[in-house]
Design an enzyme around this catalytic site. Structure first.
Site, short mmCIF file in Angstrom:
data_model
loop_
_atom_site.label_atom_id
_atom_site.label_comp_id
_atom_site.label_asym_id
_atom_site.label_seq_id
_atom_site.Cartn_x
_atom_site.Cartn_y
_atom_site.Cartn_z
N ASP A 224 7.02 4.05 3.29
CA ASP A 224 7.23 5.25 4.10
C ASP A 224 8.73 5.35 4.36
O ASP A 224 9.47 5.85 3.53
CB ASP A 224 6.37 5.07 5.37
CG ASP A 224 6.29 6.30 6.24
OD1 ASP A 224 6.44 7.40 5.74
OD2 ASP A 224 6.04 6.14 7.46
N PHE B 27 0.22 12.00 7.10
CA PHE B 27 -0.45 10.74 7.39
C PHE B 27 -1.78 10.67 6.63
O PHE B 27 -2.56 11.61 6.63
CB PHE B 27 -0.71 10.59 8.89
CG PHE B 27 -1.17 9.21 9.25
CD1 PHE B 27 -0.28 8.16 9.31
CD2 PHE B 27 -2.51 8.96 9.50
CE1 PHE B 27 -0.71 6.87 9.61
CE2 PHE B 27 -2.95 7.68 9.81
CZ PHE B 27 -2.04 6.63 9.86
N ILE B 28 -2.01 9.52 5.98
CA ILE B 28 -3.21 9.36 5.16
C ILE B 28 -3.99 8.09 5.54
O ILE B 28 -3.43 7.16 6.14
CB ILE B 28 -2.85 9.30 3.67
CG1 ILE B 28 -1.80 8.19 3.40
CG2 ILE B 28 -2.29 10.61 3.17
CD1 ILE B 28 -2.22 7.29 2.33
N LYS C 233 6.21 7.87 -0.11
CA LYS C 233 6.55 9.16 0.51
C LYS C 233 8.05 9.35 0.34
O LYS C 233 8.83 8.94 1.20
CB LYS C 233 6.20 9.14 2.01
CG LYS C 233 4.72 9.10 2.34
CD LYS C 233 4.52 9.08 3.87
CE LYS C 233 3.06 9.07 4.24
NZ LYS C 233 2.85 8.87 5.70
N ASP D 11 0.82 -1.20 0.00
CA ASP D 11 0.00 0.00 0.00
C ASP D 11 0.86 1.26 0.00
O ASP D 11 0.61 2.20 -0.75
CB ASP D 11 -0.98 0.00 1.20
CG ASP D 11 -0.28 -0.21 2.55
OD1 ASP D 11 0.94 -0.50 2.58
OD2 ASP D 11 -0.96 -0.10 3.58
N ASP E 50 -5.12 2.60 6.96
CA ASP E 50 -5.87 2.79 8.19
C ASP E 50 -5.22 3.73 9.18
O ASP E 50 -4.01 4.00 9.13
CB ASP E 50 -6.02 1.44 8.90
CG ASP E 50 -4.69 0.98 9.52
OD1 ASP E 50 -3.70 0.86 8.76
OD2 ASP E 50 -4.64 0.76 10.74
P1 IMP Z 1 7.69 1.81 6.53
O1 IMP Z 1 8.32 0.58 7.10
O2 IMP Z 1 8.06 3.04 7.32
O3 IMP Z 1 7.98 2.00 5.05
O4 IMP Z 1 6.13 1.70 6.75
C1 IMP Z 1 5.35 0.99 5.92
C2 IMP Z 1 4.02 0.66 6.56
O5 IMP Z 1 3.60 1.71 7.46
C3 IMP Z 1 2.96 0.60 5.50
O6 IMP Z 1 2.83 -0.70 5.01
C4 IMP Z 1 1.73 1.07 6.22
O7 IMP Z 1 1.07 -0.01 6.81
C5 IMP Z 1 2.22 1.99 7.29
N1 IMP Z 1 2.08 3.44 6.94
C6 IMP Z 1 3.06 4.29 6.60
N2 IMP Z 1 2.59 5.52 6.36
C7 IMP Z 1 1.24 5.43 6.54
C8 IMP Z 1 0.16 6.41 6.42
O8 IMP Z 1 0.34 7.59 6.09
N3 IMP Z 1 -1.08 5.94 6.69
C9 IMP Z 1 -1.33 4.64 7.06
N4 IMP Z 1 -0.36 3.72 7.17
C10 IMP Z 1 0.92 4.12 6.92
MG MG Z 2 1.31 -2.10 4.60
#
Ligand code: IMP
Ligand code: MG
Length: 178
Positions: free
Chosen positions: A106, A155-156, A134, A103, A162
């Site tokens: 980040d 944050f979305i 992002k 999805d 969710d």
């Molecule tokens: P990362 O490990 O920081 O890349 O985070 C990835 C996971 O964080 C994604 O698979 C999402 O489940 C969650 N996530 C990151 N940003 C958002 C957001 O803005 N809204 C909702 N979930 C997020």
């Molecule tokens: Mg995810």
């Protein structure tokens, strides 16, 4: 109008349904071209990617399979940093072209962890497809082949994403209002 309230936060529409559908279709068309003869196995990372995976599949016209896996949990509005095991993968990925369907990327730590877990199973190649990226928050070096949309650092929720478990059901994407 165009705003929703989830728990303590107000969110406003930032990416309408039609725009999401247009970009998902574009990504699917790229895949239809690139992966035509590769018999790809799509791995949708639950929970967040279920809507993206569903709309993506509806636009794919090549021979392919899909399976659903689960990895990290996410609570509140920042990544927890804690990594879970890869669960739900019963397919043999050895020698296959695998496409991870996420999805959102980040910080990229979740994706990096998932890549390492999948590499242990000796696929032929792994491509990454994410609905959202992002770019300002990315902290690891990732080769992300398919990105539907780049978004700012906010944050979305919606379209599978969710806030503490809620908001996944909306067909538009909403950004938190400060
Ligand atoms: P990362 O490990 O920081 O890349 O985070 C990835 C996971 O964080 C994604 O698979 C999402 O489940 C969650 N996530 C990151 N940003 C958002 C957001 O803005 N809204 C909702 N979930 C997020
Ligand atoms: Mg995810």
């Amino acid at each position: 109008m165009g705003t929703i309230k989830i728990k303590d936060k107000i969110f406003a529409v930032s990416i309408p349904d039609a725009k999401i559908q247009q970009e998902v279709k574009r990504v699917a068309e790229e895949m239809n071209r690139d992966l035509k003869d590769k018999n790809p196995l799509f791995l949708s990372v639950l929970n967040g990617s279920f809507m993206f995976a569903s709309d993506l599949m509806r636009n794919l016209t090549i021979p392919c399979e899909i399976s659903f896996v689960k990895l990290a949990s996410y609570q509140g509005t920042s990544s927890s940093g804690k990594m879970k095991e890869l669960v739900g993968l019963s397919e043999n990925v050895k020698g296959r072209t695998v496409v991870i369907v996420e999805d959102i990327v980040d910080t990229g730590f979740t994706m990096q962890h998932l890549l390492a877990k999948l590499m242990e199973r000796s696929p032929k190649e792994i491509h990454i497809a994410t609905l959202l990226l992002k770019p300002d928050k990315l902290q690891v070096d990732l080769d992300i082949k398919y990105v539907a949309m780049h978004i700012p650092n906010d944050f979305i929720v919606g379209y599978g994403l969710d806030y503490d478990g809620y908001g996944r059901n909306y067909r538009d994407i909403y950004t938190v209002v400060e």
